[in-house]
Design a protein around this motif. Structure first.
Motif, short mmCIF file in Angstrom:
data_model
loop_
_atom_site.label_atom_id
_atom_site.label_comp_id
_atom_site.label_asym_id
_atom_site.label_seq_id
_atom_site.Cartn_x
_atom_site.Cartn_y
_atom_site.Cartn_z
N ASP A 129 0.84 -1.19 0.00
CA ASP A 129 0.00 0.00 0.00
C ASP A 129 0.88 1.25 0.00
O ASP A 129 1.66 1.48 0.93
CB ASP A 129 -0.90 -0.03 1.24
N GLU A 130 0.75 2.09 -1.03
CA GLU A 130 1.56 3.31 -1.14
C GLU A 130 1.33 4.26 0.03
O GLU A 130 2.25 4.95 0.46
CB GLU A 130 1.28 4.02 -2.45
N GLU A 131 0.10 4.30 0.54
CA GLU A 131 -0.17 5.17 1.69
C GLU A 131 0.54 4.67 2.93
O GLU A 131 1.07 5.46 3.72
CB GLU A 131 -1.68 5.27 1.92
N ASP A 132 0.60 3.35 3.10
CA ASP A 132 1.31 2.75 4.22
C ASP A 132 2.81 3.09 4.12
O ASP A 132 3.44 3.44 5.11
CB ASP A 132 1.10 1.24 4.23
N VAL A 133 3.35 3.00 2.92
CA VAL A 133 4.76 3.34 2.69
C VAL A 133 5.01 4.79 3.08
O VAL A 133 5.99 5.10 3.78
CB VAL A 133 5.14 3.10 1.21
N GLU A 134 4.13 5.68 2.65
CA GLU A 134 4.33 7.11 2.93
C GLU A 134 4.23 7.41 4.43
O GLU A 134 5.05 8.16 4.98
CB GLU A 134 3.32 7.94 2.15
N VAL A 135 3.26 6.80 5.09
CA VAL A 135 3.08 7.02 6.53
C VAL A 135 4.28 6.49 7.31
O VAL A 135 4.83 7.19 8.17
CB VAL A 135 1.76 6.37 7.02
N ARG A 136 4.71 5.28 7.02
CA ARG A 136 5.87 4.71 7.72
C ARG A 136 7.12 5.56 7.49
O ARG A 136 7.90 5.80 8.41
CB ARG A 136 6.12 3.27 7.27
N SER A 137 7.32 5.99 6.25
CA SER A 137 8.49 6.80 5.93
C SER A 137 8.48 8.11 6.72
O SER A 137 9.49 8.52 7.29
CB SER A 137 8.55 7.09 4.43
N LEU A 138 7.33 8.77 6.75
CA LEU A 138 7.23 10.02 7.49
C LEU A 138 7.40 9.81 8.99
O LEU A 138 8.05 10.61 9.68
CB LEU A 138 5.91 10.73 7.20
N LEU A 139 6.85 8.73 9.52
CA LEU A 139 7.02 8.44 10.95
C LEU A 139 8.48 8.23 11.32
O LEU A 139 8.96 8.76 12.31
CB LEU A 139 6.18 7.22 11.35
N VAL A 140 9.19 7.46 10.50
CA VAL A 140 10.61 7.23 10.77
C VAL A 140 11.37 8.55 10.73
O VAL A 140 12.16 8.86 11.62
CB VAL A 140 11.21 6.24 9.74
N PHE A 141 11.11 9.32 9.70
CA PHE A 141 11.81 10.59 9.53
C PHE A 141 11.48 11.53 10.70
O PHE A 141 12.37 12.16 11.28
CB PHE A 141 11.41 11.21 8.19
#
Length: 148
Positions: A105-117
């Motif tokens: 899921d692209e939205e899952d990818v974006e959320v996880r990436s932003l959370l890590v950052f």
């Protein structure tokens, strides 16, 4: 270093500041990505390695304090802001690529990436306690959650 000695290394103050930024970018982004990629593995393995390396980054340029100082500097200097944006985009693109290996899921990818950052940038600023747990314990739980 004396003022005369300074000019033996750097033409002027602007050259010194540019070198500081370039060193920060190289050490906290490109060298880090190279280190993660060289060791190989799948997306989860690389992310786990990345998290470990970032958590151990206590050097002058690799610690969270340098990142925060450069972000503050970018608020007042447009050229620094441009370089910061480039670095942030490179970091986010790398996180997206790694999470994308196991998150469909692209939205899952974006959320996880932003959370890590966001965790990397904001965690040193958070003073909240975690009843019954240490900050280290909560960060480990966060790592496990992000890698599932």
């Amino acid at each position: 270093m004396t003022k005369g000695g300074f000019y033996g290394f750097f033409k002027n103050r602007d050259v010194l500041l540019a070198e500081i930024l370039d060193t920060w970018e190289r050490e906290t982004t490109e060298a880090l990505i190279d280190q993660v990629e060289t060791a190989g593995g799948d997306g989860r393995t690389k992310l786990d390695r990345l998290f470990t390396l970032v958590a151990s980054g206590d050097g002058l340029m690799t610690g969270a304090a340098a990142d925060l100082a450069i972000r503050e500097w970018a608020r007042r200097d447009e050229q620094v802001a441009v370089q910061l944006k480039r670095v942030d985009n490179r970091r986010m693109d790398y996180l997206r690529a790694l999470f994308g290996e196991f998150c469909a899921d692209e939205e899952d990818v974006e959320v996880r990436s932003l959370l890590v950052f966001s965790l990397r940038i904001g965690s040193p600023l958070i003073a909240a306690e975690h009843p019954g747990r240490s900050r280290k314990d909560v960060l480990e739980l966060t790592r496990q959650w992000l890698l599932r």
